[in-house]
Motif scaffolding. Structure first.
Motif, PDB file in Angstrom:
ATOM      1  N   GLN A 194       0.818  -1.221   0.000  1.00 24.03           N
ATOM      2  CA  GLN A 194       0.000   0.000   0.000  1.00 24.03           C
ATOM      3  C   GLN A 194       0.858   1.280   0.000  1.00 24.03           C
ATOM      4  OE1 GLN A 194      -3.950  -0.213   2.105  1.00 24.03           O
ATOM      5  NE2 GLN A 194      -2.718  -1.350   3.572  1.00 24.03           N
ATOM      6  N   GLY A 211       4.348   1.785  -0.036  1.00 24.44           N
ATOM      7  CA  GLY A 211       5.418   1.846  -1.032  1.00 24.44           C
ATOM      8  C   GLY A 211       4.836   1.986  -2.436  1.00 24.44           C
ATOM      9  N   LYS A 257       6.252 -10.787  -8.784  1.00 24.35           N
ATOM     10  CA  LYS A 257       5.671  -9.432  -8.738  1.00 24.35           C
ATOM     11  C   LYS A 257       6.424  -8.435  -9.604  1.00 24.35           C
ATOM     12  CE  LYS A 257       3.865 -10.033  -4.045  1.00 24.35           C
ATOM     13  NZ  LYS A 257       4.075  -9.611  -2.648  1.00 24.35           N
ATOM     14  N   ASP A 297      15.561  -8.354  -0.008  1.00 25.43           N
ATOM     15  CA  ASP A 297      14.836  -8.590   1.241  1.00 25.43           C
ATOM     16  C   ASP A 297      15.381  -7.609   2.282  1.00 25.43           C
ATOM     17  OD1 ASP A 297      14.054  -9.644   3.797  1.00 25.43           O
ATOM     18  OD2 ASP A 297      13.669 -11.566   2.829  1.00 25.43           O
ATOM     19  N   THR A 326      15.567  -7.821   5.281  1.00 24.75           N
ATOM     20  CA  THR A 326      16.313  -8.434   6.384  1.00 24.75           C
ATOM     21  C   THR A 326      17.653  -9.013   5.914  1.00 24.75           C
ATOM     22  OG1 THR A 326      15.213 -10.558   6.089  1.00 24.75           O
ATOM     23  CG2 THR A 326      14.185  -9.023   7.618  1.00 24.75           C
ATOM     24  N   THR A 329       8.343  -0.580   7.109  1.00 29.57           N
ATOM     25  CA  THR A 329       8.579  -1.872   7.741  1.00 29.57           C
ATOM     26  C   THR A 329       7.224  -2.439   8.143  1.00 29.57           C
ATOM     27  OG1 THR A 329       8.793  -0.745   9.863  1.00 29.57           O
ATOM     28  CG2 THR A 329      10.838  -1.228   8.660  1.00 29.57           C
ATOM     29  N   THR A 330       7.177  -3.744   8.298  1.00 31.84           N
ATOM     30  CA  THR A 330       5.902  -4.312   8.761  1.00 31.84           C
ATOM     31  C   THR A 330       6.120  -5.511   9.673  1.00 31.84           C
ATOM     32  OG1 THR A 330       3.734  -5.159   8.108  1.00 31.84           O
ATOM     33  CG2 THR A 330       5.576  -5.753   6.662  1.00 31.84           C
ATOM     34  N   GLU A 360      10.146  -6.744  12.441  1.00 31.76           N
ATOM     35  CA  GLU A 360      10.004  -5.364  11.948  1.00 31.76           C
ATOM     36  C   GLU A 360      11.259  -4.546  12.249  1.00 31.76           C
ATOM     37  OE1 GLU A 360       6.730  -2.816  13.457  1.00 31.76           O
ATOM     38  OE2 GLU A 360       6.905  -1.833  11.507  1.00 31.76           O
ATOM     39  N   GLN A 411      13.998  -5.549   9.870  1.00 32.49           N
ATOM     40  CA  GLN A 411      13.826  -4.962   8.532  1.00 32.49           C
ATOM     41  C   GLN A 411      14.367  -3.528   8.517  1.00 32.49           C
ATOM     42  OE1 GLN A 411       9.579  -5.017   7.923  1.00 32.49           O
ATOM     43  NE2 GLN A 411       9.490  -7.246   7.831  1.00 32.49           N
ATOM     44  N   VAL A 425       4.796   5.419  12.076  1.00 31.05           N
ATOM     45  CA  VAL A 425       3.376   5.561  12.431  1.00 31.05           C
ATOM     46  C   VAL A 425       3.260   6.785  13.336  1.00 31.05           C
ATOM     47  CG1 VAL A 425       3.482   4.047  14.484  1.00 31.05           C
ATOM     48  CG2 VAL A 425       1.314   4.315  13.273  1.00 31.05           C
ATOM     49  N   PRO A 430       2.236   8.099   9.176  1.00 35.43           N
ATOM     50  CA  PRO A 430       0.798   8.118   8.912  1.00 35.43           C
ATOM     51  C   PRO A 430      -0.050   7.675  10.107  1.00 35.43           C
ATOM     52  CG  PRO A 430       1.821   6.196   7.886  1.00 35.43           C
ATOM     53  CD  PRO A 430       2.942   6.999   8.496  1.00 35.43           C
ATOM     54  N   PHE A 458      -5.163   4.167   8.048  1.00 34.13           N
ATOM     55  CA  PHE A 458      -5.453   4.343   6.617  1.00 34.13           C
ATOM     56  C   PHE A 458      -6.967   4.310   6.350  1.00 34.13           C
ATOM     57  CE2 PHE A 458      -1.337   1.770   5.470  1.00 34.13           C
ATOM     58  CZ  PHE A 458      -0.556   2.762   6.036  1.00 34.13           C
ATOM     59  N   MET A 492      -8.468   0.957   5.108  1.00 36.62           N
ATOM     60  CA  MET A 492      -8.808  -0.224   5.926  1.00 36.62           C
ATOM     61  C   MET A 492     -10.311  -0.525   5.853  1.00 36.62           C
ATOM     62  SD  MET A 492      -8.265   1.355   9.638  1.00 36.62           S
ATOM     63  CE  MET A 492      -9.187   2.795  10.137  1.00 36.62           C
ATOM     64  N   ALA A 534      -3.073  -6.636   7.920  1.00 33.47           N
ATOM     65  CA  ALA A 534      -3.790  -6.079   9.066  1.00 33.47           C
ATOM     66  C   ALA A 534      -3.617  -4.568   9.089  1.00 33.47           C
ATOM     67  CB  ALA A 534      -3.216  -6.699  10.335  1.00 33.47           C
ATOM     68  N   TRP A 535      -4.424  -3.906   9.838  1.00 37.41           N
ATOM     69  CA  TRP A 535      -4.316  -2.453   9.911  1.00 37.41           C
ATOM     70  C   TRP A 535      -3.427  -2.059  11.070  1.00 37.41           C
ATOM     71  CZ3 TRP A 535      -8.934   0.726  12.067  1.00 37.41           C
ATOM     72  CH2 TRP A 535      -9.218   0.306  13.357  1.00 37.41           C
ATOM     73  N   GLY A 536      -3.288  -0.748  11.243  1.00 38.56           N
ATOM     74  CA  GLY A 536      -2.540  -0.220  12.385  1.00 38.56           C
ATOM     75  C   GLY A 536      -1.184   0.170  11.969  1.00 38.56           C
TER      76      GLY A 536
HETATM   77  N1  LIG Z   1      -3.002   0.122   7.997  1.00 42.58           N
HETATM   78  C1  LIG Z   1      -2.945   1.212   8.733  1.00 42.58           C
HETATM   79  O1  LIG Z   1      -3.953   1.844   9.074  1.00 42.58           O
HETATM   80  C2  LIG Z   1      -1.564   1.717   9.141  1.00 42.58           C
HETATM   81  C3  LIG Z   1      -1.425   3.002   9.687  1.00 42.58           C
HETATM   82  C4  LIG Z   1      -0.148   3.441  10.038  1.00 42.58           C
HETATM   83  C5  LIG Z   1       0.960   2.606   9.871  1.00 42.58           C
HETATM   84  N2  LIG Z   1       0.748   1.365   9.362  1.00 42.58           N
HETATM   85  C6  LIG Z   1       1.920   0.484   9.205  1.00 42.58           C
HETATM   86  O2  LIG Z   1       2.100   0.222   7.839  1.00 42.58           O
HETATM   87  C7  LIG Z   1       2.868  -0.979   7.717  1.00 42.58           C
HETATM   88  C8  LIG Z   1       2.297  -1.782   6.587  1.00 42.58           C
HETATM   89  O3  LIG Z   1       2.405  -1.001   5.422  1.00 42.58           O
HETATM   90  P1  LIG Z   1       1.580  -1.347   4.123  1.00 42.58           P
HETATM   91  O4  LIG Z   1       0.145  -1.490   4.513  1.00 42.58           O
HETATM   92  O5  LIG Z   1       1.980  -0.400   3.069  1.00 42.58           O
HETATM   93  O6  LIG Z   1       2.163  -2.796   3.804  1.00 42.58           O
HETATM   94  P2  LIG Z   1       1.530  -3.926   2.877  1.00 42.58           P
HETATM   95  O7  LIG Z   1       0.565  -3.349   1.909  1.00 42.58           O
HETATM   96  O8  LIG Z   1       1.138  -5.042   3.767  1.00 42.58           O
HETATM   97  O9  LIG Z   1       2.787  -4.401   2.064  1.00 42.58           O
HETATM   98  C9  LIG Z   1       3.883  -4.964   2.706  1.00 42.58           C
HETATM   99  C10 LIG Z   1       5.065  -4.632   1.841  1.00 42.58           C
HETATM  100  O10 LIG Z   1       6.235  -4.917   2.578  1.00 42.58           O
HETATM  101  C11 LIG Z   1       7.092  -5.654   1.753  1.00 42.58           C
HETATM  102  N3  LIG Z   1       7.910  -6.489   2.627  1.00 42.58           N
HETATM  103  C12 LIG Z   1       7.512  -7.196   3.719  1.00 42.58           C
HETATM  104  N4  LIG Z   1       8.545  -7.826   4.270  1.00 42.58           N
HETATM  105  C13 LIG Z   1       9.621  -7.506   3.524  1.00 42.58           C
HETATM  106  C14 LIG Z   1      10.991  -7.868   3.570  1.00 42.58           C
HETATM  107  N5  LIG Z   1      11.489  -8.667   4.527  1.00 42.58           N
HETATM  108  N6  LIG Z   1      11.816  -7.358   2.622  1.00 42.58           N
HETATM  109  C15 LIG Z   1      11.343  -6.565   1.634  1.00 42.58           C
HETATM  110  N7  LIG Z   1      10.072  -6.181   1.529  1.00 42.58           N
HETATM  111  C16 LIG Z   1       9.214  -6.658   2.467  1.00 42.58           C
HETATM  112  C17 LIG Z   1       6.215  -6.446   0.807  1.00 42.58           C
HETATM  113  O11 LIG Z   1       6.945  -6.709  -0.368  1.00 42.58           O
HETATM  114  P3  LIG Z   1       7.021  -8.137  -1.134  1.00 42.58           P
HETATM  115  O12 LIG Z   1       5.976  -9.032  -0.499  1.00 42.58           O
HETATM  116  O13 LIG Z   1       6.725  -7.804  -2.565  1.00 42.58           O
HETATM  117  O14 LIG Z   1       8.411  -8.594  -0.918  1.00 42.58           O
HETATM  118  C18 LIG Z   1       5.103  -5.439   0.553  1.00 42.58           C
HETATM  119  O15 LIG Z   1       5.427  -4.573  -0.491  1.00 42.58           O
HETATM  120  C19 LIG Z   1       2.801  -1.677   9.061  1.00 42.58           C
HETATM  121  O16 LIG Z   1       4.029  -1.526   9.719  1.00 42.58           O
HETATM  122  C20 LIG Z   1       1.734  -0.888   9.816  1.00 42.58           C
HETATM  123  O17 LIG Z   1       1.963  -0.870  11.209  1.00 42.58           O
HETATM  124  C21 LIG Z   1      -0.457   0.903   8.978  1.00 42.58           C
END
Ligand SMILES: NC(=O)c1ccc[n+]([C@@H]2O[C@H](COP(=O)([O-])OP(=O)(O)OC[C@H]3O[C@@H](n4cnc5c(N)ncnc54)[C@H](OP(=O)(O)O)[C@@H]3O)[C@@H](O)[C@H]2O)c1
Length: 296
Positions: A15, A17, A40, A55, A57, A76-77, A90, A93, A114, A148, A151, A154, A294-296
């Motif tokens: 989302q 990136g 991808k 990666d 990590t 990071t996630t 996380e 990463q 966040v 942020p 979102f 969500m 998941a969200w957050g």
């Molecule tokens: N949702 C909310 O409301 C909200 C609000 C504030 C902050 N956040 C934070 O946002 C983060 C999630 O962001 P998002 O929603 O944009 O993520 P997402 O849509 O779940 O996408 C995860 C991305 O991380 C990449 N990734 C995961 N592990 C990786 C690794 N080891 N090396 C390289 N790339 C990796 C995946 O790439 P590939 O699978 O292609 O490798 C994918 O592009 C979380 O930390 C969350 O706490 C979320």
């Protein structure tokens, strides 16, 4: 257009990136999109993004991807495909990404964290981001942190949509709780502005929100969008604990007791950009099931 830049975007298949990569491509920059998945890469290519395997990590995998870049955006996630949370993963990463950027002498690193990460919330997946932020600030790199709030997307997530379609919005917060929310596209817009203006953005932490609405307001807007009544229901804590565990529960306690405190007018003035309101987001949003985290 600003000078054409080359930027590595981690999370380009996700989302945040994805939004950053698209905003940079729209502005005419060369974007490398990091992914762990060979499959991808072709999806990225269709968006004008050069997919590169790596990666977060694995430091050695990042060195070629970072070679010659003007900037590096990463998020990071801690989330697995279910609601599982692994905060050590996380932190790894983030710290690995930063160490790789130091090794590659990257001129500017933009990290997405966040809002309230440093607020002593005690929420594990906020504290992990605070730890990564500290590592970044101590690294000697020129950096910007974007932070942020929740979102807007969500509400179209696979765990939320079925209940909305059944006429219910259930969260463990009183109906009058005001929640700050942000459209993911605005994360990309602000990150792109920061990347194009490193001297303005350097050393800044920018909290991002576009609207602040009570849960009743959010349900009313979703109801108008879906063309059917959506009733807000205060969900019992036990249900949330069972579904999202202690990490999720702590986040909702933070939302109801304190909440995000972004100064939206000040943010808009500083970056010369009007953040998307929820009504505006909903106008073009496709609320339909999609795979997602998941969200957050
Ligand atoms: N949702 C909310 O409301 C909200 C609000 C504030 C902050 N956040 C934070 O946002 C983060 C999630 O962001 P998002 O929603 O944009 O993520 P997402 O849509 O779940 O996408 C995860 C991305 O991380 C990449 N990734 C995961 N592990 C990786 C690794 N080891 N090396 C390289 N790339 C990796 C995946 O790439 P590939 O699978 O292609 O490798 C994918 O592009 C979380 O930390 C969350 O706490 C979320």
């Amino acid at each position: 257009m600003a000078e054409r830049m080359t930027i590595l975007v981690a999370g380009a298949t996700g989302q945040q990136g994805g939004s950053v990569a698209r905003a940079l491509v729209r502005r005419g920059h060369r974007v490398r999109g990091l992914t762990r998945s060979a499959e991808k890469i072709k999806d990225l290519k269709a968006l004008g993004i050069e997919g590169v395997r790596g990666d977060l990590t694995d430091k050695a995998s990042l060195a070629p991807a970072l070679r010659g870049v003007d900037a590096f955006f990463f998020m990071t996630t801690p989330f697995g495909p279910d609601f599982s949370v692994d905060v050590e993963k996380e932190v790894l990463q983030g710290t690995t990404a930063i160490d790789a950027a130091v090794g590659a002498h990257v001129p500017h690193v933009v990290m997405s964290s966040v809002a309230s990460a440093d607020g002593g919330t005690g929420i594990p997946h906020f504290e992990s981001k605070a730890e990564v932020e500290r590592h970044l600030k101590a690294s000697g790199l020129r950096y910007t942190v974007t932070r942020p709030v929740a979102f807007m997307e969500m509400y179209g997530s696979p765990w939320m949509l079925p209940q909305l379609q059944a006429g219910v919005l259930a969260q463990p917060m009183p109906a009058s709780t005001r929640q700050q929310i942000v459209a993911v596209r605005d994360i990309g817009e602000i990150a792109a502005r920061a990347i194009e203006n490193p001297s303005k953005a350097a050393g800044k932490t920018v909290e991002l929100a576009g609207d602040a609405l009570t849960m009743t307001d959010i349900a009313a807007r979703l109801s108008a969008k879906l063309g059917r009544p959506v009733r807000y229901v205060e969900q019992p804590d036990e249900e949330v604990l069972q579904r999202m565990g202690e990490d999720g529960m702590r986040m909702f306690r933070f939302f109801r007791e304190k909440g995000y405190r972004v100064d939206i007018p000040a943010l808009e003035r500083e970056w010369g950009y009007r953040m998307t309101r929820f009504d505006e987001y909903l106008k073009d949003a496709r609320l339909e099931p999609r795979p997602g985290p998941a969200w957050g």
